[in-house]
Write a protein that holds these residues in place. Structure first.
Motif, short mmCIF file in Angstrom:
data_model
loop_
_atom_site.label_atom_id
_atom_site.label_comp_id
_atom_site.label_asym_id
_atom_site.label_seq_id
_atom_site.Cartn_x
_atom_site.Cartn_y
_atom_site.Cartn_z
N GLN A 217 10.40 -1.54 -1.82
CA GLN A 217 9.45 -1.52 -2.93
C GLN A 217 8.69 -2.84 -2.96
O GLN A 217 9.32 -3.90 -2.88
N GLU B 61 -0.23 6.01 -7.28
CA GLU B 61 -0.47 6.53 -5.92
C GLU B 61 -0.75 5.39 -4.94
O GLU B 61 -0.29 5.42 -3.80
N GLU C 188 2.50 3.63 -4.11
CA GLU C 188 3.28 4.44 -3.18
C GLU C 188 2.69 4.38 -1.77
O GLU C 188 3.42 4.31 -0.78
N ARG D 249 3.71 1.08 -0.33
CA ARG D 249 5.14 1.10 -0.03
C ARG D 249 5.41 1.80 1.30
O ARG D 249 6.06 1.26 2.19
#
Length: 185
Positions: free
Chosen positions: A81, A155, A158, A161
């Motif tokens: 993360q 989004e 993510e 990530r």
């Protein structure tokens, strides 16, 4: 303790440590830099991610952050993360932090002078180009009022990530696990 709370605590502790060490870098920028450096060389120390520290009081914390980051990057469940502000922080500050995280990551990739985007596969090269664009991200007043802005931000986080994990997996060899025993039949 949930991973979100743990991330928030680490972010806040790193912010305090950087302030006390008189650094102008943000926690996200430091984590991005460290992550980029680890993608190129997973043996570097955590302290290398902070350029302007006036003392070494946070070296231990940076080494712990290094270990946590490597653990996430090497995790087969893809638990990495990016270290960003908590969801209760105003969206504009979180978008700025994401942009600085991406800028730090790009700096970390190139810091030792050996990284060449042309050596990446097409898909991973696109991710690095996208992260370059995200390093310039900002939020307009119109965006801040948009109801979908929170979902858009989630989004993007993510994408960062997963994209960073793709870069890491392409640049770093897989860790060798224990040898699997052959079953006898």
């Amino acid at each position: 303790m949930s991973q979100g709370n743990s991330q928030n605590n680490i972010f806040e502790a790193l912010q305090v440590g950087l302030t006390q060490a008189e650094s102008v870098q943000t926690p996200g920028e430091v984590h991005g830099t460290l992550t980029g450096m680890l993608c190129v060389d997973n043996e570097i120390s955590g302290a290398r991610a902070v350029e302007d520290v006036k003392n070494n009081k946070i070296d231990g914390a940076l080494d712990a952050l290094r270990e946590m980051t490597l653990e996430g990057l090497f995790d087969p469940d893809l638990s990495f993360q990016p270290l960003l502000p908590a969801d209760d922080v105003e969206l504009e500050r979180r978008v700025q932090a994401l942009a600085r995280w991406c800028a730090g990551f790009l700096y970390g990739l190139s810091a030792d002078g050996t990284f060449d985007i042309n050596n990446l596969s097409g898909e991973v090269g696109e991710v690095v180009n996208d992260l370059t664009e995200l390093s310039r991200a900002g939020l307009t007043a119109e965006d801040a009022d948009n109801e979908s802005a929170e979902a858009d931000y989630a989004e993007l986080v993510e994408y960062v990530r997963v994209g960073v994990q793709m870069v890491f997996l392409e640049l770093q060899p897989k860790r060798e696990g224990p040898t699997r025993r052959e079953s006898l039949h």
